[in-house]
Design a protein around this motif. Sequence first.
Motif, PDB file in Angstrom:
ATOM      1  N   SER A 133      -3.918 162.876  26.880  1.00 27.28           N
ATOM      2  CA  SER A 133      -4.089 163.593  28.142  1.00 27.28           C
ATOM      3  C   SER A 133      -2.745 163.980  28.756  1.00 27.28           C
ATOM      4  CB  SER A 133      -4.858 162.694  29.115  1.00 27.28           C
ATOM      5  OG  SER A 133      -5.026 163.335  30.355  1.00 27.28           O
ATOM      6  N   GLU A 134      -2.671 165.198  29.235  1.00 28.52           N
ATOM      7  CA  GLU A 134      -1.478 165.741  29.898  1.00 28.52           C
ATOM      8  C   GLU A 134      -0.380 166.182  28.910  1.00 28.52           C
ATOM      9  OE1 GLU A 134      -3.625 165.207  33.190  1.00 28.52           O
ATOM     10  OE2 GLU A 134      -1.736 166.309  33.060  1.00 28.52           O
ATOM     11  N   HIS A 135      -0.572 165.954  27.634  1.00 30.78           N
ATOM     12  CA  HIS A 135       0.433 166.414  26.669  1.00 30.78           C
ATOM     13  C   HIS A 135       0.265 167.914  26.474  1.00 30.78           C
ATOM     14  CE1 HIS A 135       1.680 162.461  24.490  1.00 30.78           C
ATOM     15  NE2 HIS A 135       1.696 162.346  25.806  1.00 30.78           N
ATOM     16  N   ASN A 136       1.332 168.667  26.695  1.00 30.12           N
ATOM     17  CA  ASN A 136       1.197 170.120  26.618  1.00 30.12           C
ATOM     18  C   ASN A 136       1.532 170.682  25.235  1.00 30.12           C
ATOM     19  OD1 ASN A 136       3.907 169.456  26.934  1.00 30.12           O
ATOM     20  ND2 ASN A 136       4.395 171.339  28.043  1.00 30.12           N
ATOM     21  N   ARG A 137       2.207 169.889  24.416  1.00 25.14           N
ATOM     22  CA  ARG A 137       2.538 170.373  23.082  1.00 25.14           C
ATOM     23  C   ARG A 137       1.655 169.684  22.045  1.00 25.14           C
ATOM     24  NH1 ARG A 137       7.083 169.794  25.890  1.00 25.14           N
ATOM     25  NH2 ARG A 137       8.355 171.643  26.243  1.00 25.14           N
ATOM     26  N   LEU A 138       1.187 170.462  21.119  1.00 24.20           N
ATOM     27  CA  LEU A 138       0.302 169.944  20.082  1.00 24.20           C
ATOM     28  C   LEU A 138       0.767 170.491  18.745  1.00 24.20           C
ATOM     29  CD1 LEU A 138      -3.530 169.572  20.223  1.00 24.20           C
ATOM     30  CD2 LEU A 138      -2.471 170.657  18.242  1.00 24.20           C
ATOM     31  N   TYR A 139       0.796 169.622  17.739  1.00 23.93           N
ATOM     32  CA  TYR A 139       1.321 169.948  16.415  1.00 23.93           C
ATOM     33  C   TYR A 139       0.285 169.641  15.339  1.00 23.93           C
ATOM     34  CZ  TYR A 139       5.655 169.058  19.079  1.00 23.93           C
ATOM     35  OH  TYR A 139       6.649 169.031  20.031  1.00 23.93           O
ATOM     36  N   TRP A 140       0.350 170.396  14.263  1.00 17.79           N
ATOM     37  CA  TRP A 140      -0.391 170.081  13.049  1.00 17.79           C
ATOM     38  C   TRP A 140       0.607 169.901  11.906  1.00 17.79           C
ATOM     39  CZ3 TRP A 140      -5.418 168.839  12.704  1.00 17.79           C
ATOM     40  CH2 TRP A 140      -6.286 169.254  13.718  1.00 17.79           C
TER      41      TRP A 140
END
Lengths: 115, 114
Positions: free
Chosen positions: B27-34
């Motif tokens: 929650s609240e993390h704005n960056r997401l990686y694959w």
Amino acid sequence: AQSVTQPDIHITVSEGASLELRCNYSYGATPYLFWYVQSPGQGLQLLLKYFSGDTLVQGIKGFEAEFKRSQSSFNLRKPSVHWSDAAEYFCAVGTDTGTASKLTFGTGTRLQVTL
Amino acid sequence: DTGVSQDPRHKITKRGQNVTFRCDPISEHNRLYWYRQTLGQGPEFLTYFQNEAQLEKSRLLSDRFSAERPKGSFSTLEIQRTEQGDSAMYLCASSPPGQRNTIYFGEGSWLTVV
């Protein structure tokens, strides 16, 4: 381009013995360096990270790592290994794109602990 | 805080089928990686999002792969017309605002293409 070398594919140590896992990196700028641990079939857990400042960093589970710029190394150490430390360990260098950091991982070192 | 959540954890599919993986970041993390990890290798970067914007894609991400993060929260990774070479673990990760170099990984989604 950045790269990470973990020269030891597999290491076996006795429980209670000390441990050092080697990591060498190649990166033109000041590196962001990380160590992650992965248990079989699981994701990655961050052990510790180096961005700047003190070159000896402390992490979770009693691990520490030392950044040596002259040797382009970031070796992971633990003074006394526990059987639960058996896992795969990955060193990574982070490339800061300005908005995020991409990690380049080594191929990992599998740690086996004998009782 | 709950960690990064991925679903499904395991998927077996026949070659040629489409598969979709979902990732719910912290929650609240704005960056997401694959990332993708094959057996005996370290994870390799595939793509990342800042909020809903996909800002970078690796050359590893062929046109059969598509990732979305429509509302800046969860993300999906779809693989169309799967091939045996797609068999791997797909890892999702996220990082919080102001700490882009602190990246937390989920437990991964294993894909086996038969």
